[in-house]
Write a protein that holds these residues in place. Structure first.
Motif, short mmCIF file in Angstrom:
data_model
loop_
_atom_site.label_atom_id
_atom_site.label_comp_id
_atom_site.label_asym_id
_atom_site.label_seq_id
_atom_site.Cartn_x
_atom_site.Cartn_y
_atom_site.Cartn_z
N ALA A 14 0.80 -1.23 0.00
CA ALA A 14 0.00 0.00 0.00
C ALA A 14 0.83 1.27 0.00
O ALA A 14 0.28 2.37 -0.11
CB ALA A 14 -0.94 0.00 1.20
N GLY A 15 2.15 1.15 0.15
CA GLY A 15 2.99 2.35 0.16
C GLY A 15 2.87 3.16 1.43
O GLY A 15 3.19 4.36 1.45
N ASP A 16 2.43 2.53 2.52
CA ASP A 16 2.28 3.23 3.80
C ASP A 16 3.63 3.26 4.52
O ASP A 16 4.10 2.25 5.03
CB ASP A 16 1.23 2.50 4.65
CG ASP A 16 0.98 3.21 5.98
OD1 ASP A 16 1.65 4.21 6.28
OD2 ASP A 16 0.10 2.73 6.74
N ILE A 17 4.24 4.42 4.58
CA ILE A 17 5.58 4.55 5.19
C ILE A 17 5.52 5.33 6.51
O ILE A 17 6.52 5.89 6.96
CB ILE A 17 6.54 5.25 4.22
CG1 ILE A 17 6.02 6.64 3.83
CG2 ILE A 17 6.75 4.40 2.97
CD1 ILE A 17 6.97 7.44 2.96
N SER A 18 4.36 5.32 7.13
CA SER A 18 4.16 6.12 8.35
C SER A 18 4.73 5.47 9.60
O SER A 18 4.84 6.13 10.64
CB SER A 18 2.66 6.38 8.55
OG SER A 18 1.95 5.16 8.72
N ARG A 19 5.10 4.17 9.52
CA ARG A 19 5.60 3.49 10.71
C ARG A 19 6.91 2.78 10.42
O ARG A 19 6.97 1.55 10.35
CB ARG A 19 4.55 2.50 11.22
CG ARG A 19 3.28 3.16 11.75
CD ARG A 19 2.18 2.16 12.04
NE ARG A 19 1.70 1.53 10.81
CZ ARG A 19 1.51 0.22 10.67
NH1 ARG A 19 1.79 -0.60 11.65
NH2 ARG A 19 1.05 -0.26 9.53
N PRO A 20 7.98 3.55 10.21
CA PRO A 20 9.26 2.94 9.84
C PRO A 20 9.84 2.01 10.90
O PRO A 20 10.47 1.00 10.55
CB PRO A 20 10.18 4.15 9.61
CG PRO A 20 9.53 5.26 10.37
CD PRO A 20 8.07 5.01 10.28
N ASP A 21 9.63 2.32 12.16
CA ASP A 21 10.18 1.47 13.23
C ASP A 21 9.54 0.08 13.20
O ASP A 21 10.24 -0.94 13.35
CB ASP A 21 9.95 2.12 14.59
CG ASP A 21 10.78 3.38 14.78
OD1 ASP A 21 11.79 3.53 14.05
OD2 ASP A 21 10.43 4.21 15.64
N GLU A 22 8.23 0.02 13.01
CA GLU A 22 7.54 -1.27 12.95
C GLU A 22 7.98 -2.04 11.71
O GLU A 22 8.14 -3.26 11.75
CB GLU A 22 6.03 -1.07 12.94
CG GLU A 22 5.48 -0.54 14.26
CD GLU A 22 3.96 -0.46 14.24
OE1 GLU A 22 3.34 -1.20 13.46
OE2 GLU A 22 3.40 0.35 15.01
N PHE A 23 8.16 -1.32 10.61
CA PHE A 23 8.62 -1.96 9.38
C PHE A 23 10.01 -2.58 9.58
O PHE A 23 10.24 -3.75 9.24
CB PHE A 23 8.66 -0.94 8.24
CG PHE A 23 9.36 -1.43 7.00
CD1 PHE A 23 8.76 -2.34 6.15
CD2 PHE A 23 10.65 -0.98 6.68
CE1 PHE A 23 9.41 -2.80 5.00
CE2 PHE A 23 11.30 -1.42 5.56
CZ PHE A 23 10.68 -2.33 4.71
N ASN A 24 10.93 -1.83 10.13
CA ASN A 24 12.28 -2.33 10.34
C ASN A 24 12.31 -3.50 11.33
O ASN A 24 13.06 -4.46 11.15
CB ASN A 24 13.19 -1.21 10.84
CG ASN A 24 13.50 -0.20 9.75
OD1 ASN A 24 13.73 -0.57 8.60
ND2 ASN A 24 13.48 1.08 10.07
N SER A 25 11.48 -3.43 12.36
CA SER A 25 11.40 -4.53 13.32
C SER A 25 10.87 -5.79 12.65
O SER A 25 11.35 -6.90 12.91
CB SER A 25 10.49 -4.14 14.49
OG SER A 25 11.04 -3.07 15.22
N ALA A 26 9.87 -5.63 11.77
CA ALA A 26 9.29 -6.78 11.07
C ALA A 26 10.30 -7.40 10.11
O ALA A 26 10.40 -8.63 9.99
CB ALA A 26 8.04 -6.36 10.32
N VAL A 27 11.05 -6.55 9.42
CA VAL A 27 12.09 -7.04 8.50
C VAL A 27 13.13 -7.84 9.27
O VAL A 27 13.56 -8.92 8.84
CB VAL A 27 12.75 -5.86 7.75
CG1 VAL A 27 14.02 -6.32 7.03
CG2 VAL A 27 11.76 -5.26 6.75
N GLU A 28 13.52 -7.32 10.43
CA GLU A 28 14.52 -8.02 11.25
C GLU A 28 13.96 -9.32 11.81
O GLU A 28 14.64 -10.35 11.81
CB GLU A 28 14.97 -7.10 12.39
CG GLU A 28 16.06 -7.71 13.26
CD GLU A 28 16.54 -6.76 14.34
OE1 GLU A 28 17.34 -7.19 15.19
OE2 GLU A 28 16.11 -5.59 14.34
#
Length: 275
Positions: free
Chosen positions: A221-235
């Motif tokens: 969806a291109g939602d970049i409002s929560r970068p910390d959650e994204f990076n945690s999920a990637v890790e």
């Protein structure tokens, strides 16, 4: 079969599934006629097929049993696969053979054969089928060229035997069909939950879904409002590669969060995690 749900339709669920599954395929009526014809045959081996179909009608096609015993499995979208148990092709072939064998003249047999073929074709969708046969696949593997290219780019870049990939929703099935060595870090059922499919909302409250949702929100969806959650999920998922549609504008965001551009196909961008 999306959009048809047992909870909404109740006893009408089986009938609705049957109508949708055989929509436009009127030769199913020929099949039913064949079942009735076999039921009144004297030879036991002929009646057995009709008895088999009746058994299916009384069990897995029984609206009452389906409503009260099938409902707890939450598999409304795959119920249509039970229709594969119906011996439609076998019975139609047998039925046509019996009709043709009733005449002895070879030219009458030819006419009856042509007539049966035309009748079945007229009862189906031959134009659609012919068009699909004439349409040449992109490659020998019969998957989009994007899939082949993505797999090649990833294996050329990665030293791992099973690279971990978070892929665009449309690629979740085809990537693994072509290249089973790729490990998809986004679960298909959770992706369908993200899409809003009613039968998969049971996953919405799970921790696994919440983790993967942080990645799906970005690449779907291109939602970049929560970068910390994204990076945690990637890790957490150990995701090494992201494959997303060119319609999603997240390239700058990914570069700012540890990913680098690796390659692109006609429809997708491929990014890898910087080491």
């Amino acid at each position: 079969m999306q959009g048809i749900y047992l909870e909404e339709l109740g006893l009408g669920f089986v009938t609705t599934c049957l109508e949708k599954y055989w929509e436009g395929m009127y030769f199913f009526l020929f099949f039913l006629a064949g079942v009735i014809w076999l039921l009144f045959q004297k030879k036991k081996e002929r009646r057995n097929m009709a008895v088999y179909v009746i058994f299916l009608v009384l069990t897995i096609f029984n609206p009452v049993l389906v409503k009260y015993f099938f409902a707890p499995f939450n598999m409304d979208d795959v119920y249509y696969r039970f229709f594969w148990l119906l011996p439609v092709s076998i019975l139609l072939g047998y039925f046509c053979t019996m009709i043709i064998s009733c005449v002895k003249s070879w030219w009458k047999k030819v006419l009856l054969t042509v007539g049966c073929i035309c009748l079945i074709l007229a009862g189906g969708e031959p134009v659609k089928e012919v068009a699909s046969v004439l349409q040449m696949p992109d490659n020998l593997y019969k998957v989009p060229d994007d899939v082949l290219e993505i797999s090649e780019y990833i294996h050329h870049d990665s030293q791992e035997e099973n690279p971990r990939v978070a892929a665009e929703l449309e690629l979740l099935m085809t990537l693994r069909q072509y290249d089973a060595s790729l490990y998809l870090t986004l679960d298909r059922d959770l992706a369908l939950c993200w899409q809003g499919a009613p039968n998969f909302q049971i996953w919405a409250s799970t921790r696994k879904y919440q983790i993967e949702k942080a990645i799906m929100d970005v690449i779907y969806a291109g939602d970049i409002s929560r970068p910390d959650e994204f990076n945690s999920a990637v890790e957490y998922t150990s995701t090494e590669y992201l494959v997303f549609s060119k319609n999603v504008d997240i390239q700058l965001f990914l570069q700012q969060n540890g990913f680098q551009f690796l390659a692109e196909t006609d429809s997708y961008f491929l990014y890898s995690k910087r080491i």
